[in-house]
Design a protein around this motif. Structure first.
Motif, PDB file in Angstrom:
ATOM      1  N   LYS A   1       0.846  -1.189   0.000  1.00  0.00           N
ATOM      2  CA  LYS A   1       0.000   0.000   0.000  1.00  0.00           C
ATOM      3  C   LYS A   1       0.883   1.241   0.000  1.00  0.00           C
ATOM      4  N   VAL A   2       0.581   2.145  -0.919  1.00  0.00           N
ATOM      5  CA  VAL A   2       1.367   3.372  -1.056  1.00  0.00           C
ATOM      6  C   VAL A   2       0.414   4.545  -1.249  1.00  0.00           C
ATOM      7  N   PRO A   3       0.822   5.749  -0.852  1.00  0.00           N
ATOM      8  CA  PRO A   3      -0.007   6.921  -1.136  1.00  0.00           C
ATOM      9  C   PRO A   3       0.147   7.323  -2.596  1.00  0.00           C
ATOM     10  N   LEU A   4      -0.755   8.128  -3.083  1.00  0.00           N
ATOM     11  CA  LEU A   4      -0.604   8.704  -4.413  1.00  0.00           C
ATOM     12  C   LEU A   4       0.506   9.745  -4.394  1.00  0.00           C
ATOM     13  N   ASN A   5       1.035  10.019  -5.584  1.00  0.00           N
ATOM     14  CA  ASN A   5       2.102  11.000  -5.788  1.00  0.00           C
ATOM     15  C   ASN A   5       3.387  10.591  -5.059  1.00  0.00           C
ATOM     16  N   VAL A   6       3.856   9.395  -5.418  1.00  0.00           N
ATOM     17  CA  VAL A   6       5.133   8.897  -4.949  1.00  0.00           C
ATOM     18  C   VAL A   6       5.878   8.290  -6.141  1.00  0.00           C
ATOM     19  N   THR A   7       7.175   8.082  -5.960  1.00  0.00           N
ATOM     20  CA  THR A   7       8.000   7.380  -6.945  1.00  0.00           C
ATOM     21  C   THR A   7       8.541   6.122  -6.285  1.00  0.00           C
ATOM     22  N   ILE A   8       8.159   4.971  -6.824  1.00  0.00           N
ATOM     23  CA  ILE A   8       8.577   3.694  -6.269  1.00  0.00           C
ATOM     24  C   ILE A   8       9.947   3.331  -6.828  1.00  0.00           C
ATOM     25  N   GLU A   9      10.887   3.034  -5.938  1.00  0.00           N
ATOM     26  CA  GLU A   9      12.194   2.488  -6.332  1.00  0.00           C
ATOM     27  C   GLU A   9      12.119   0.988  -6.108  1.00  0.00           C
ATOM     28  N   ALA A  10      12.213   0.205  -7.183  1.00  0.00           N
ATOM     29  CA  ALA A  10      11.939  -1.222  -7.058  1.00  0.00           C
ATOM     30  C   ALA A  10      12.845  -2.035  -7.961  1.00  0.00           C
ATOM     31  N   GLU A  11      12.683  -3.354  -7.839  1.00  0.00           N
ATOM     32  CA  GLU A  11      13.433  -4.288  -8.664  1.00  0.00           C
ATOM     33  C   GLU A  11      12.482  -5.317  -9.250  1.00  0.00           C
ATOM     34  N   ALA A  12      12.593  -5.552 -10.551  1.00  0.00           N
ATOM     35  CA  ALA A  12      11.800  -6.581 -11.220  1.00  0.00           C
ATOM     36  C   ALA A  12      12.620  -7.850 -11.313  1.00  0.00           C
ATOM     37  N   LYS A  13      11.926  -8.980 -11.171  1.00  0.00           N
ATOM     38  CA  LYS A  13      12.582 -10.280 -11.252  1.00  0.00           C
ATOM     39  C   LYS A  13      11.828 -11.153 -12.237  1.00  0.00           C
ATOM     40  N   PRO A  14      12.503 -12.131 -12.832  1.00  0.00           N
ATOM     41  CA  PRO A  14      11.813 -13.016 -13.765  1.00  0.00           C
ATOM     42  C   PRO A  14      10.633 -13.722 -13.083  1.00  0.00           C
ATOM     43  N   LYS A  15       9.557 -13.865 -13.849  1.00  0.00           N
ATOM     44  CA  LYS A  15       8.354 -14.585 -13.400  1.00  0.00           C
ATOM     45  C   LYS A  15       7.719 -13.939 -12.177  1.00  0.00           C
ATOM     46  N   GLU A  16       7.939 -12.652 -11.986  1.00  0.00           N
ATOM     47  CA  GLU A  16       7.399 -11.973 -10.815  1.00  0.00           C
ATOM     48  C   GLU A  16       6.576 -10.769 -11.243  1.00  0.00           C
ATOM     49  N   THR A  17       5.491 -10.505 -10.512  1.00  0.00           N
ATOM     50  CA  THR A  17       4.666  -9.322 -10.715  1.00  0.00           C
ATOM     51  C   THR A  17       4.611  -8.544  -9.409  1.00  0.00           C
ATOM     52  N   ASP A  18       4.781  -7.230  -9.482  1.00  0.00           N
ATOM     53  CA  ASP A  18       4.703  -6.371  -8.298  1.00  0.00           C
ATOM     54  C   ASP A  18       3.358  -5.656  -8.292  1.00  0.00           C
ATOM     55  N   TYR A  19       2.738  -5.578  -7.105  1.00  0.00           N
ATOM     56  CA  TYR A  19       1.448  -4.918  -6.959  1.00  0.00           C
ATOM     57  C   TYR A  19       1.555  -3.803  -5.925  1.00  0.00           C
TER      58      TYR A  19
ATOM     59  N   THR B   1      -5.366  -1.081  -7.698  1.00  0.00           N
ATOM     60  CA  THR B   1      -4.068  -1.763  -7.659  1.00  0.00           C
ATOM     61  C   THR B   1      -3.318  -1.540  -8.966  1.00  0.00           C
ATOM     62  N   ILE B   2      -2.054  -1.168  -8.846  1.00  0.00           N
ATOM     63  CA  ILE B   2      -1.179  -0.988 -10.015  1.00  0.00           C
ATOM     64  C   ILE B   2      -0.310  -2.230 -10.134  1.00  0.00           C
ATOM     65  N   GLU B   3      -0.388  -2.849 -11.289  1.00  0.00           N
ATOM     66  CA  GLU B   3       0.414  -4.038 -11.582  1.00  0.00           C
ATOM     67  C   GLU B   3       1.607  -3.630 -12.439  1.00  0.00           C
ATOM     68  N   VAL B   4       2.813  -4.019 -12.021  1.00  0.00           N
ATOM     69  CA  VAL B   4       4.036  -3.720 -12.765  1.00  0.00           C
ATOM     70  C   VAL B   4       4.821  -5.016 -12.929  1.00  0.00           C
ATOM     71  N   ARG B   5       5.229  -5.300 -14.141  1.00  0.00           N
ATOM     72  CA  ARG B   5       6.033  -6.498 -14.408  1.00  0.00           C
ATOM     73  C   ARG B   5       6.751  -6.330 -15.735  1.00  0.00           C
ATOM     74  N   ASP B   6       7.648  -7.262 -16.007  1.00  0.00           N
ATOM     75  CA  ASP B   6       8.222  -7.335 -17.344  1.00  0.00           C
ATOM     76  C   ASP B   6       7.176  -7.912 -18.287  1.00  0.00           C
ATOM     77  N   SER B   7       7.093  -7.377 -19.492  1.00  0.00           N
ATOM     78  CA  SER B   7       6.016  -7.759 -20.402  1.00  0.00           C
ATOM     79  C   SER B   7       6.041  -9.239 -20.750  1.00  0.00           C
ATOM     80  N   ALA B   8       7.206  -9.853 -20.731  1.00  0.00           N
ATOM     81  CA  ALA B   8       7.328 -11.273 -21.056  1.00  0.00           C
ATOM     82  C   ALA B   8       7.703 -12.111 -19.847  1.00  0.00           C
ATOM     83  N   PHE B   9       7.639 -11.534 -18.646  1.00  0.00           N
ATOM     84  CA  PHE B   9       7.993 -12.219 -17.407  1.00  0.00           C
ATOM     85  C   PHE B   9       9.431 -12.738 -17.429  1.00  0.00           C
ATOM     86  N   GLN B  10      10.283 -12.110 -18.232  1.00  0.00           N
ATOM     87  CA  GLN B  10      11.651 -12.608 -18.364  1.00  0.00           C
ATOM     88  C   GLN B  10      12.697 -11.609 -17.868  1.00  0.00           C
ATOM     89  N   GLY B  11      12.360 -10.350 -17.838  1.00  0.00           N
ATOM     90  CA  GLY B  11      13.354  -9.332 -17.524  1.00  0.00           C
ATOM     91  C   GLY B  11      13.699  -9.297 -16.048  1.00  0.00           C
TER      92      GLY B  11
END
Length: 832
Positions: free
Chosen positions: A144-162, A231-241
């Protein structure tokens, strides 16, 4: 590429996800090979960005970072303090981001006592950073995050961040990702971001997989239909990146394009701000200053700005807007044709839309019609065509210079009215399908770039690290437009103790060497500087500024440039003295056309330095060739570097320098030799070698004809080369003015039979104690015939008293080739 599609008043159930394979673009690379990497090697920063008006601790990561003294930014707004070197791979710095720092991308380098790193990017947001908190890969348990923020994150293969936010009916939720652009270092570390916004029941309000504005980077903006959690879903488009990303999540507007796409420099222009649903608002902007020209328009709404700008063109002429109806030439014939130059602006508002403009031109007038659309973030893939009054095509273009935008060079065949037509390649259209066609004249200017010194690496050797008491050189490319005459390098500022050596570019040259020298006591330090080239024979003065493309992201297939940014600044710094230097002994004689020269090159090693030192001629005078490189092996201190001049080598005196590099075990160090002057002159003589025959075991004489082109002192040494094995020829000598020379060739019974081609001579004149070597007589031929068989032995005769042998006759003058042929024909016919 799929544009973002906001979905309003619709509820789409995600029953499954079909993967899109985009590995070819997602696996992007820009990593300087460790064998060639500059010193130091900056790879990335953690975090990858920060908020305006704050101080932020940032860890710079890479290799050979020991001795870091300064953080260099290309643009104002960010400064560094409290630099702490943790080890050779990490440096901790506090960055101070000013309240008025420009949003979006900034370029940063590290400067150590040994050199300057490549430029990497760092991002500034209006929002505070919020770190991703794992686990957040379950839709039912999002972060859970407030609006008007910048998320610093890491994407992993086969993973989706919410990520979950709370919004009220009618609120806007926008998401913009920085993913592909910030994973610019390690091979196979990249994310091709996909974004979706879902309601509490997991119905999709909108999705984005790429954008016309940022290519593979996704932007998405929706208006929520009711109060609730989204909910905002962020992932690699092919689940590979895999890699880091920054997700701006807030209430900011996110236009895809502005209209018009540009305007006249110095004027205030009102822009309509568009997205696929239509117009979001309007904004006035003064088109003056480098900030607008370099970056574009930052739209704001309710005090919230877009995270990144929409690009705009700044031109020297005004705007012409489409007037409906204009779907055919007939519909615009009644409109008053405009005079050139101008910029035609329009929107392909619906699928299949085609726009025409009418303009007038007089016979012989020339213009370049350049369309701008995709390069400015518009979804249009433009097709541009120019017609005459009878709708006969005078030229068309779909793509140009590797971009989706095209251009047409136009020269009016007669006075009259002409037409410009624009449509989308796939007949697409929509509220944000904006385009701009500029009618460019050939302005007088000088374009300044530097060549690619290492394949697929535009930053290699573009850091001018000048060692104390030493030199640094680079080849510079110039292109004159409407300008003639000599040019002059101009550096408005330089680090203390650094000076430009020479710097005048002859009018016949477009490529030349620039050489900087640092005094032994020059303070270690430096910064970002401008390099200009000024035309010396124009009034008013005309100059151009060096522009460098920083290649941050390249595709894996053939290393194609994917994401580059142009900059007009060059890092110039003073670094520690090197344990080696190289000099060229100044020749005391010229090289002549069709000649050869051996430069005497010396390596000066300090404190037992025994590493290999590589030298190469970075810029060659026209008509001069040389080895690609030569190496002082181990502790060697001398070598000869061969230069060759062809028959059309340009006459004159040219300053030349050798580029020098050596890996001292901690990275490659670069320097250059001081200039020497290489004089190129006309040859001294010409020589022709006739076809000559000889029998095995005999001696032949080449009757060469000589012509002295200019007087030379003493005697020239002439030596024949290319003769077959088992044959010899002496070195001949000849004074100036001789017209004929007999060159003997002695063969043996082992000399190979047949025609031996490509014989030539060296013609060497000694002046000032040094040789001037010229190649003459190229293409000579020697035919070797078999040795005649011995005749049958005659019957023995009684011995008789032998008379005293007659004295040998004096050697006759060698027969010419024509005389030899006549003699052979006579003997073949049985004559005496």
């Amino acid at each position: 590429m799929t544009r973002f599609i906001p979905v309003r008043n619709a509820r789409l159930r995600l029953d499954g996800i079909r993967l899109r394979s985009l590995v070819g673009v997602a696996a992007v690379v820009l990593a300087a090979s460790s064998a060639f990497a500059g010193t130091p090697d900056l790879s990335t920063t953690i975090p990858r960005g920060g908020q305006v008006g704050t101080e932020l601790k940032v860890t710079f990561q890479g290799n050979r970072l020991e001795g870091t003294e300064e953080v260099l930014f290309h643009y104002p707004g960010i400064t560094a303090k409290d630099i702490k070197v943790l080890d050779s791979r990490k440096v901790e710095v506090t960055l101070v981001i000013a309240p008025d720092a420009r949003l979006g991308e900034h370029h940063v380098r590290l400067r150590t006592r040994r050199g300057t790193s490549y430029a990497r990017n760092f991002w500034v947001s209006q929002f505070p950073n919020v770190d991703e908190v794992e686990p957040n890969d379950d839709f039912d348990e999002p972060q859970k995050v407030p609006l008007n923020v910048t998320i610093e994150a890491e994407a992993k293969p086969k993973e989706t961040d919410y990520y979950q936010v709370t919004a009220k009916k009618g609120d806007r939720i926008s998401v913009e990702i920085e993913g592909l652009r910030i994973n610019n270092i390690r091979q196979n570390i990249a994310i091709d971001p996909f974004v979706a916004i879902l309601d509490s029941e997991r119905f999709e309000l909108g999705r984005a997989d790429g954008s016309s504005l940022h290519k593979q980077e996704s932007i998405l903006s929706v208006v929520v239909p009711e109060d609730g959690e989204y909910t905002i879903e962020v992932r690699d488009s092919a689940f590979q990146g895999r890699g880091r990303y920054r997700a701006h999540i807030g209430t900011f507007p996110r236009p895809s394009v502005v209209y018009p796409l540009g305007g006249p420099e110095g004027e205030e222009v009102e822009f309509a701000v568009l997205d696929p649903s239509g117009e979001l608002g309007k904004m006035k902007l003064s088109l003056s200053g480098d900030e607008v020209k370099d970056h574009g328009l930052f739209y704001s709404e309710n005090g919230i700005q877009v995270p990144s700008p929409n690009p705009v063109r700044v031109s020297q002429f005004g705007n012409t807007f489409e007037m409906e109806p204009n779907n055919s030439s007939g519909e615009v014939k009644n409109q008053e044709p405009v005079s050139l130059p101008t910029a035609f602006n329009g929107i392909l508002e619906s699928e299949g839309d085609t726009d025409y403009f009418a303009f007038s031109a007089k016979k012989g007038q020339s213009y370049r019609f350049q369309v701008y659309a995709r390069s400015l973030g518009s979804p249009v893939d433009p097709v541009l065509t120019v017609f005459d009054e009878k709708i006969k095509s005078l030229g068309g273009s779909d793509d140009a210079d590797g971009s989706k935008d095209g251009r047409v060079d136009f020269k009016a065949p007669a006075d009259g009215t002409y037409f410009v037509r624009v449509h989308d390649h796939l007949k697409g259209g929509g509220p944000d399908y904006a385009y701009r066609v500029e009618t460019e004249t050939r302005e007088k200017t000088v374009l300044v770039t530097m060549p690619e010194m290492l394949r697929r690496d535009l930053q290699y050797r573009k850091q001018f690290d000048v060692p104390q008491g030493g030199y640094y050189a680079m080849t510079v490319n110039t292109r004159r437009q409407g300008v003639s005459g000599d040019l002059q390098f101009v550096l408005p500022s330089l680090p203390k103790g650094v000076e430009l050596v020479g710097g005048r570019i002859p009018k016949s040259q477009s490529t030349y060497s620039i050489l900087l020298r640092a005094k032994p006591d020059a303070p270690i330090g430096g910064g970002m500087h401008s390099l200009q080239v000024r035309a010396l024979e124009t009034d008013p003065p005309i100059s151009g500024t060096f522009v460098q493309n920083l290649d941050f992201v390249r595709g894996p297939q053939n290393g194609v440039e994917y994401y580059t940014r142009p900059v007009e600044q060059l890092p110039i710094t003073v670094v520690e003295p090197l344990p080696f230097s190289v000099t060229i002994e100044q020749p005391q004689v010229p090289i002549v056309r069709n000649g050869t020269m051996l430069l005497k090159v010396k390596a000066h090693r300090k404190d037992g330095y025994d590493k290999d030192i590589i030298v190469r001629l970075g810029w060659k005078p026209p008509g001069i060739t040389s080895p690609a490189s030569m190496t002082f092996k181990g502790g060697a201190t001398e070598l000869t570097y061969e230069l060759n001049a062809n028959g059309n080598a340009e006459l004159g005196t040219w300053p030349i320098t050798l580029l020098v590099e050596s890996n001292d075990g901690k990275g490659v160090r670069f320097t250059a030799t001081p200039f020497i002057n290489l004089a190129v002159e006309e040859p001294f003589a010409t020589l022709k070698l006739p076809l000559t025959t000889v029998k095995q075991g005999d001696e032949a004489q080449f009757l060469a004809s000589l012509e002295t082109l200019r007087e030379f002192p003493g005697e020239a040494e002439i030596q024949l080369f290319g003769i077959p094995a088992h044959s010899t020829t002496p070195v001949m000598k000849q004074k100036s003015g001789a017209t004929e020379l007999a060159i003997p060739v002695t063969t043996t019974e082992k000399t190979p039979v047949g025609q031996h081609k490509n014989l030539f001579c060296t013609f060497t004149v000694t002046m000032n104690g040094e040789p001037i070597v010229q190649r003459v007589g190229m293409g000579g031929i020697l035919r070797v015939d078999p040795k005649p068989k011995a005749p049958a032995a005659a019957p023995a005769k009684p011995k008789t008293e032998v008379a005293a042998a007659a004295p040998k006759p004096k050697p006759e003058k060698p027969l010419s080739r024509l005389e030899q042929l006549r003699l052979e024909a006579k003997q073949a016919g049985g004559g005496e």
